[in-house]
Structures are given as C-alpha cells and as structure tokens.
Design an enzyme around this catalytic site. Sequence first.
Site, PDB file in Angstrom:
ATOM      1  N   TYR A   1      -2.982  -1.091  10.375  1.00 23.44           N
ATOM      2  CA  TYR A   1      -2.888  -1.310   8.921  1.00 23.44           C
ATOM      3  C   TYR A   1      -1.524  -0.841   8.410  1.00 23.44           C
ATOM      4  O   TYR A   1      -0.860  -1.549   7.640  1.00 23.44           O
ATOM      5  CB  TYR A   1      -4.032  -0.545   8.248  1.00 23.44           C
TER       6      TYR A   1
ATOM      7  N   SER B   1       0.856  -1.190   0.000  1.00 22.00           N
ATOM      8  CA  SER B   1       0.000   0.000   0.000  1.00 22.00           C
ATOM      9  C   SER B   1       0.891   1.238   0.000  1.00 22.00           C
ATOM     10  O   SER B   1       2.067   1.154   0.408  1.00 22.00           O
ATOM     11  CB  SER B   1      -0.857  -0.014   1.273  1.00 22.00           C
TER      12      SER B   1
END
Length: 251
Positions: free
Chosen positions: A153, A140
């Site tokens: 995350y 990401s």
Amino acid sequence: MSLKSRTIIVTGGGSGIGAATARHLASLGASVAIVDVADASSVVDEISSSGGVAEFFRADVSSSVQVEEMVDAVAARFGRVDGAFNNAGVEQCNLPLHELTSAQWDRAIRIDLTGVFNCLKYEAIAMLKTGGGAIVNTASGLSKVAIPNAAEYVAAKHGVVGLTLAAAADYGRRGIRVNAVLPGVVNTPMIMRVSRDPEFVEHVDAIRDRHLLGRFAEPVEIAEAVSWLLSDQAAFVTGATLAVDGGFLAN
Ligand SMILES: NC(=O)c1ccc[n+]([C@@H]2O[C@H](COP(=O)([O-])OP(=O)(O)OC[C@H]3O[C@@H](n4cnc5c(N)ncnc54)[C@H](O)[C@@H]3O)[C@@H](O)[C@H]2O)c1
C-alpha cells in the site's frame, strides 16, 4: 463555491470518502458520475432524492478497457468530462513485506496505482477534447511515510504522488490541473475492515497519536478539500499534494 454544470467522475464512489465526495459535489451543483466495481446505486438514489444529479457507471479501475469504456460512457451521457476524483482503492493486507505473496503485491499495485494511471489517461483524453479540466487523486499520509505491515500500500500510494506530479507536468499548459489529497486515517468501511486485524490494532493508538488533532477524520472533511481543488477557486493550484490529515504528517 459552485460546480454548477460541471460533470465530475468519482471512482470508488459507492463507499467512504468517494460516497461523501459524490454527495458533496452534487450539493454544489455538479453532475456526478459515480464509478465503482461494486453496486453504488444507493448513493445515486440518495443524491437524486435530495435534488442532485448522479448516475452509476460500473467499472473496475484496474482494467484499462473498462476505464476507457466508462469515460466514453460518461462523456456520451453528460456531453463532457470537466473533473475527476480518482479515489477507488483497496487497503493493505497487514503483513510484513516478506510474508506478502506476489498476488497480494500485484493486487495493490494494479488497483491503487495502475487504477489511477488508467483513469488519468482516459480522463485526460476526454478533457483535452473540450479544453481542460481538473483532477484530484487520492493518495495518503502513507504516500510520504510508512507504518509497519503495509509495504504494498505504501509503495502504491507513493506512486500516486509521482503520477500526480507527472500528470501535472504533462497537462499544465493544456488546461488540466492535477492534484492529490493525502488523507490521514478516515472513518470509513475500509478502516473498519483494517481495524479487525490484530496487526493493525497493535499500532492503532500510535497512529491516532500521530494525528495532531487527536482524532481520525470523517469522510466529509476530505470531500471539502477535494471539492475545493476541483473548483475554479483552486485555479492556480496544480501538482499539489494536500495533506488533509489532522497533522499526521506534521508529527
Ligand atoms: N480510510 C482511510 O483511512 C484512508 C486514508 C488514506 C487514504 N485512503 C484512500 O482513500 C480511498 C477511499 O478509501 P475509503 O476509506 O473510502 O475506502 P472504502 O473501502 O470505504 O471505499 C472504497 C471504494 O472503492 C471501490 N473499489 C475498490 N476497488 C475498486 C476497483 N478495482 N475499481 C473500482 N472501484 C473499486 C470499493 O468498491 C469501494 O466502494 C482509497 O484510495 C484509500 O486508499 C483511505
């Protein structure tokens, strides 16, 4: 670019980036093993009805046992495993770090990080038996920077980059290339869920502004990059962390 006669595993293939990538890989001739904890038969049906080859394998990537069984089942069905897109994941809880429970922390690490480890491990075992392959992990933009309220995350996705480099180092001389894609924000069901949270909405304009292209991505734009990394066109690419993020990390 052709992926004809390649067997490729796509985890999280039932939705969003995974579903778009499964469709794209199938359109390039690959046989696609669509892996998901939720039912993904509609993606399989869609691919089959447009002449492609796909099959659904249900597995929870956070379970080592289920991942081992899934990779064995794919190899038994298609004869070998040539490629994998380790993409299944869950979003952040949108809480500041001190409000996260241990269970919320554990869930993100178990699915978003240990899930990638489990897949890498059993895919490598399968690929080493047949002379190699190519793997792409979904990291990401948040593998390199942070936004507020996403500690679990951000930590897991930073770990995915570490795992990608480590696996590239372990298998570079044994025929397996391992890379990561780092998407910016992509219009998927995950982002629709996150966007319902006022904590995220508060920051959404700032996050969009960081994308130099001034917009979020469509899933197929990630699929294009993943397919290239899995193909022979990327034969000299390993250990790369490819931002497919509309300039998010450049800003
Ligand atoms: N959408 C974005 O903006 C964005 C940005 C960067 C990275 N990512 C990453 O891309 C990947 C795909 O995200 P998406 O936006 O397509 O999400 P999505 O929610 O649309 O799809 C995720 C899929 O993963 C499956 N899944 C979840 N937990 C699983 C588990 N334990 N085992 C097997 N399958 C499981 C879900 O059932 C779902 O089908 C994730 O790793 C996510 O973190 C997304």
